[in-house]
Design a protein around this motif. Sequence first.
Motif, mmCIF file in Angstrom:
data_model
loop_
_atom_site.group_PDB
_atom_site.id
_atom_site.type_symbol
_atom_site.label_atom_id
_atom_site.label_comp_id
_atom_site.label_asym_id
_atom_site.label_seq_id
_atom_site.Cartn_x
_atom_site.Cartn_y
_atom_site.Cartn_z
ATOM 1 N N LEU A 1 0.841 -1.112 0.028
ATOM 2 C CA LEU A 1 -0.164 -0.070 0.013
ATOM 3 C C LEU A 1 0.848 1.236 0.001
ATOM 4 N N PRO A 2 1.670 1.521 1.004
ATOM 5 C CA PRO A 2 2.470 2.607 0.795
ATOM 6 C C PRO A 2 3.422 3.009 -0.550
ATOM 7 N N TRP A 3 3.424 1.978 -1.308
ATOM 8 C CA TRP A 3 4.344 2.077 -2.419
ATOM 9 C C TRP A 3 3.563 1.973 -3.756
ATOM 10 N N LEU A 4 2.313 1.940 -3.510
ATOM 11 C CA LEU A 4 1.410 1.860 -4.937
ATOM 12 C C LEU A 4 1.203 3.056 -5.140
ATOM 13 N N PRO A 5 1.186 3.279 -6.807
ATOM 14 C CA PRO A 5 1.186 4.533 -7.430
ATOM 15 C C PRO A 5 -0.151 5.638 -6.928
ATOM 16 N N ALA A 6 0.108 6.812 -6.676
ATOM 17 C CA ALA A 6 -0.964 7.562 -6.325
ATOM 18 C C ALA A 6 -1.707 7.809 -7.193
ATOM 19 N N ASP A 7 -1.445 7.900 -8.416
ATOM 20 C CA ASP A 7 -2.399 8.351 -9.624
ATOM 21 C C ASP A 7 -1.934 7.404 -10.799
ATOM 22 N N GLY A 8 -2.317 6.209 -10.465
ATOM 23 C CA GLY A 8 -1.938 5.205 -11.707
ATOM 24 C C GLY A 8 -3.095 4.228 -11.784
ATOM 25 N N VAL A 9 -2.820 2.828 -11.812
ATOM 26 C CA VAL A 9 -3.517 1.856 -11.947
ATOM 27 C C VAL A 9 -3.121 0.613 -11.088
ATOM 28 N N VAL A 10 -3.947 0.179 -10.243
ATOM 29 C CA VAL A 10 -3.889 -1.091 -9.457
ATOM 30 C C VAL A 10 -4.863 -2.157 -10.167
ATOM 31 N N ALA A 11 -4.257 -3.290 -10.569
ATOM 32 C CA ALA A 11 -5.507 -4.381 -11.086
ATOM 33 C C ALA A 11 -5.264 -5.505 -10.484
ATOM 34 N N LEU A 12 -6.333 -5.946 -9.938
ATOM 35 C CA LEU A 12 -6.272 -7.170 -8.924
ATOM 36 C C LEU A 12 -6.638 -8.574 -9.965
ATOM 37 N N MET A 13 -5.843 -9.317 -9.896
ATOM 38 C CA MET A 13 -5.835 -10.706 -10.743
ATOM 39 C C MET A 13 -6.420 -11.913 -10.062
ATOM 40 N N SER A 14 -6.294 -11.777 -8.719
ATOM 41 C CA SER A 14 -6.370 -12.859 -7.834
ATOM 42 C C SER A 14 -7.766 -13.466 -7.658
ATOM 43 N N GLN A 15 -8.297 -14.758 -7.384
ATOM 44 C CA GLN A 15 -9.652 -15.131 -7.418
ATOM 45 C C GLN A 15 -10.211 -14.825 -6.274
ATOM 46 N N VAL A 16 -11.075 -13.708 -6.089
ATOM 47 C CA VAL A 16 -12.038 -13.268 -4.957
ATOM 48 C C VAL A 16 -13.139 -13.333 -5.125
ATOM 49 N N PRO A 17 -14.077 -13.182 -3.991
ATOM 50 C CA PRO A 17 -15.441 -13.534 -3.934
ATOM 51 C C PRO A 17 -15.890 -12.247 -4.749
ATOM 52 N N VAL A 18 -17.327 -12.330 -5.060
ATOM 53 C CA VAL A 18 -17.991 -11.220 -5.819
ATOM 54 C C VAL A 18 -18.003 -10.132 -4.792
ATOM 55 N N GLY A 19 -17.648 -8.769 -5.000
ATOM 56 C CA GLY A 19 -17.928 -7.601 -4.270
ATOM 57 C C GLY A 19 -16.665 -7.281 -3.484
ATOM 58 N N TYR A 20 -15.711 -8.181 -3.586
ATOM 59 C CA TYR A 20 -14.359 -7.851 -3.060
ATOM 60 C C TYR A 20 -13.571 -6.576 -3.445
ATOM 61 N N THR A 21 -13.522 -6.413 -4.890
ATOM 62 C CA THR A 21 -12.703 -5.533 -5.591
ATOM 63 C C THR A 21 -13.353 -4.019 -5.262
ATOM 64 N N ARG A 22 -14.666 -3.968 -5.075
ATOM 65 C CA ARG A 22 -15.046 -2.622 -4.867
ATOM 66 C C ARG A 22 -14.799 -2.512 -3.362
ATOM 67 N N ALA A 23 -14.918 -3.228 -2.396
ATOM 68 C CA ALA A 23 -14.480 -3.118 -0.955
ATOM 69 C C ALA A 23 -12.959 -2.694 -0.881
ATOM 70 N N LEU A 24 -12.215 -3.395 -1.519
ATOM 71 C CA LEU A 24 -10.819 -3.000 -1.725
ATOM 72 C C LEU A 24 -10.432 -1.559 -2.142
ATOM 73 N N ALA A 25 -11.182 -1.150 -3.229
ATOM 74 C CA ALA A 25 -10.748 0.032 -3.721
ATOM 75 C C ALA A 25 -11.261 1.115 -2.461
ATOM 76 N N ASP A 26 -12.219 0.898 -1.961
ATOM 77 C CA ASP A 26 -12.768 1.718 -0.570
ATOM 78 C C ASP A 26 -11.654 1.741 0.334
ATOM 79 N N ARG A 27 -11.249 0.657 0.670
ATOM 80 C CA ARG A 27 -10.411 0.401 1.728
ATOM 81 C C ARG A 27 -9.129 1.111 1.538
ATOM 82 N N LEU A 28 -8.418 0.880 0.330
ATOM 83 C CA LEU A 28 -7.195 1.637 0.049
ATOM 84 C C LEU A 28 -7.346 3.131 0.013
#
Length: 235
Positions: A108-135
């Motif tokens: 997290l501290p090293w992710l781009p402030a203004d770029g792209v984060v793409a999740l490829m791992s298999q996750v439950p439906v709804g996880y990515t939206r919650a992840l974006a909010d959490r980040l």
Amino acid sequence: RAGRIVSKRVGVVGLSHLGLVASACLSSMGFEVVAVGEPALAADLAAGKLPVHEPGLEDLLSRRPPAFTGDHAALKGAEVVIVALDTATDTENRADLSALERHIDLALPWLPADGVVALMSQVPVGYTRALADRLRAKRPDFRSRVYYWVETLVIGDAVACYLEPERVIVGGPDAQVGPEPALDALVARFGCPVFRMNYESAELCKAAINFYLAASVTYANTLADLCEATGASMA
């Protein structure tokens, strides 16, 4: 943002099967790739010791290896970061996301402030939206767009599947995923159709693909058992 030059530096989080294939293939395509994960595994990979056998993978790594490291700070400067850690399952075949979330927190501290984060791992439906909010809640300066990139690799043919996909499926906050120069420049390199949808649809696509593959294996095994019992032939 439309007129800026898109960086060729890509970060990959996760050194299991999926992350290893993704990082090796992206590096072979000319991207400057840094792949981060468990320090011991990163050290083995840097020394040429592969934890998995995948046709074509060793050759890619011998020609143009990514920079393997156990230090998540190495992600600094990557405009695109792909989270590609294989999702573990417990004894009851339930998804265990603890390792995935630990690596995301370390990155997290090293992710781009203004770029792209793409999740490829298999996750439950709804996880990515919650992840974006959490980040964004944990890091107020985080303005990067978060996507779910559906991975469709087949073990034993993963390198070919990654380098020559039939299509790329990308999920965003809504079905009308707007232009994103860094992501668009990356997926355009594959030269295949790109299907855009919302997070939940993309996550369900991944689950549906797995359901189909599992059903296909069960179907073939059942027919083989019937052939053996009756003397019939599937040939």
